[in-house]
Design an enzyme around this catalytic site. Structure first.
Site, mmCIF file in Angstrom:
data_model
loop_
_atom_site.group_PDB
_atom_site.id
_atom_site.type_symbol
_atom_site.label_atom_id
_atom_site.label_comp_id
_atom_site.label_asym_id
_atom_site.label_seq_id
_atom_site.Cartn_x
_atom_site.Cartn_y
_atom_site.Cartn_z
ATOM 1 N N TYR A 91 0.828 -1.211 0.000
ATOM 2 C CA TYR A 91 0.000 0.000 0.000
ATOM 3 C C TYR A 91 0.862 1.261 0.000
ATOM 4 O O TYR A 91 0.444 2.300 -0.508
ATOM 5 C CB TYR A 91 -0.939 0.001 1.206
ATOM 6 N N GLU A 145 -8.178 -6.931 5.572
ATOM 7 C CA GLU A 145 -7.451 -8.040 4.954
ATOM 8 C C GLU A 145 -6.695 -8.856 6.001
ATOM 9 O O GLU A 145 -6.633 -10.090 5.909
ATOM 10 C CB GLU A 145 -6.508 -7.500 3.883
#
Length: 404
Positions: free
Chosen positions: A97, A139
């Site tokens: 990310y 997640e």
């Protein structure tokens, strides 16, 4: 929560960012892949080539930003959960990310130029990291529930059986090389990671269409032929040509947020083409657990010969007490050996019998599902009772307004 200063900045600039969102994401992906070519092993090249992945990312970021600044905006949590499931099936890692955020902010500055002041850049960076942190948390929970180490998201399975369903589709029965079959929910999918000739690696997601003997997963796959600028399916064609009994495949943990819930409500299954696969899983499950449940099966295909899993689904339906199927074929409908006469052409649910209080599950191309949804709502089905699954990036973004 977005900070007060960033909230005002995002409110003032959301329209401009939304207007240029697809252009921003189109610039973002090539820039990121040039710097980090290893990420091409995670992203679907076909979705990149036809532009679906940039559109899905643009829609998600804009929808999330609007959700932060508008209390009346649609709930973003369903979209968040859907993205998280997709990411877990692909083995996305939290540190990636940071890479995405860096190149996304570069793309915003590249497209909007001098209009991006330090204050605007800081506000949208805050939006991104709120989005990213929520996804990372979701997640992480999914990895933990699946017993998966995010650093090692792939597990080896062996192909123990293969069946050619039609001239274009086939089923693989796969079992873990070591250990037991993981738990899953009916309607979920797994990703298959394939090392292609030339050193490329590509993942693709396939629905778990059955669980033979409760000891293996069945994946039913359609060989994708390219047309109108869309390339041939790299993974589906590799599997069609190479996946035989004894082949070892890399498989993700089961994922997917649109699943069969425990209920006695009537169920309506609406599908087209290879979208039949989650319907096959649902029918197999219910034939064993709830044979008295009322089910309506509506499916559209090119022809009966192109319809995968028909024989197994018919056997399960005949063993149940209240299953009625209706099929539409673009070719040779008059000669199709279905229990009820098949109808020619495209699906039309306007005169279909829909049980009161039914829950609806749809899978197929987006225009097909949008048309079916409109008809079902016109017939009195509540929008919240209609769920859907998309193969690939979710351009519908689970926003009911998109189906209007």
């Amino acid at each position: 929560m977005l900070s007060p200063q960033s909230t005002e900045t995002v409110k003032a600039t959301a329209g401009v960012v939304a207007e240029h969102a697809e252009e921003i994401t189109r610039r973002f992906y090539p820039h990121m892949f040039a710097a980090h070519p290893e990420l091409m092993r995670v992203f679907n090249k076909a979705n990149q080539a036809i532009g679906e992945q940039p559109k899905a990312l643009a829609a998600s970021v804009v929808a999330y930003a609007v959700n932060l600044i508008d209390p009346g905006a649609p709930d973003f949590r369903p979209i968040m959960q859907r993205i998280a499931h997709k990411h877990v099936s692909l083995g996305i890692k939290s540190y990636e990310y940071t890479i995405v955020g860096h190149h996304l902010m570069w793309a915003i500055g590249d497209v909007l130029g001098d209009a991006v002041t330090p204050e605007i850049a800081a506000a949208w960076d805050e939006v991104y990291w709120l989005f990213a942190c929520q996804l990372i948390a979701e997640e992480g929970k999914l990895y933990a529930l699946g017993g998966t180490d995010p650093e090692h998201p792939w597990r080896q399975y062996t192909v123990v059986d293969r069946t050619d369903e039609t001239a274009e589709s086939f089923s693989l029965v796969i079992k873990p090389v070591e250990g037991e079959l993981p738990a899953h929910h009916t309607g979920q999918y797994v990703a298959v990671g394939v090392d292609l000739p030339g050193g490329e690696r590509q993942p693709r997601q396939y629905t778990i269409s059955g669980v033979p003997g409760r000891e293996a997963f069945r994946l039913t796959i359609k060989r994708v032929h390219g047309a109108d600028g869309v390339p041939d399916g790299q993974v589906s064609n590799w599997l069609a040509d190479n996946a035989v009994v004894g082949t070892v495949l890399d498989i993700s943990q089961p994922a997917g947020d649109v699943v069969l819930e425990d209920s006695d409500a009537p169920l309506v299954l609406v599908s087209a083409g290879i979208g039949i696969t989650p319907m096959a899983a649902i029918l197999e499950d219910l034939s064993q657990r709830q044979p008295h449940r009322s089910i309506r099966v509506f499916h559209a295909d090119r022809s009966h010969a192109h319809q995968a899993l028909y024989t197994s689904m018919r056997g399960q339906a005949e063993a149940m007490h209240d299953v009625v199927g209706q099929f539409w074929y673009e070719e040779d409908a008059d000669s199709a050996p279905t229990i009820h006469p098949a109808r020619p052409g495209l699906m039309d649910l306007s005169d279909a019998e829909i049980p009161s209080g039914a829950k609806v599950f749809m899978c197929g191309p987006l225009p097909f599902m949008q048309a079916a949804r409109r008809t079902l709502i016109d017939k009195g089905v509540a929008p919240e009772d209609i769920g859907y699954e998309v193969f690939g990036p979710d351009l519908w973004a689970q926003n009911p307004d998109n189906a209007a």
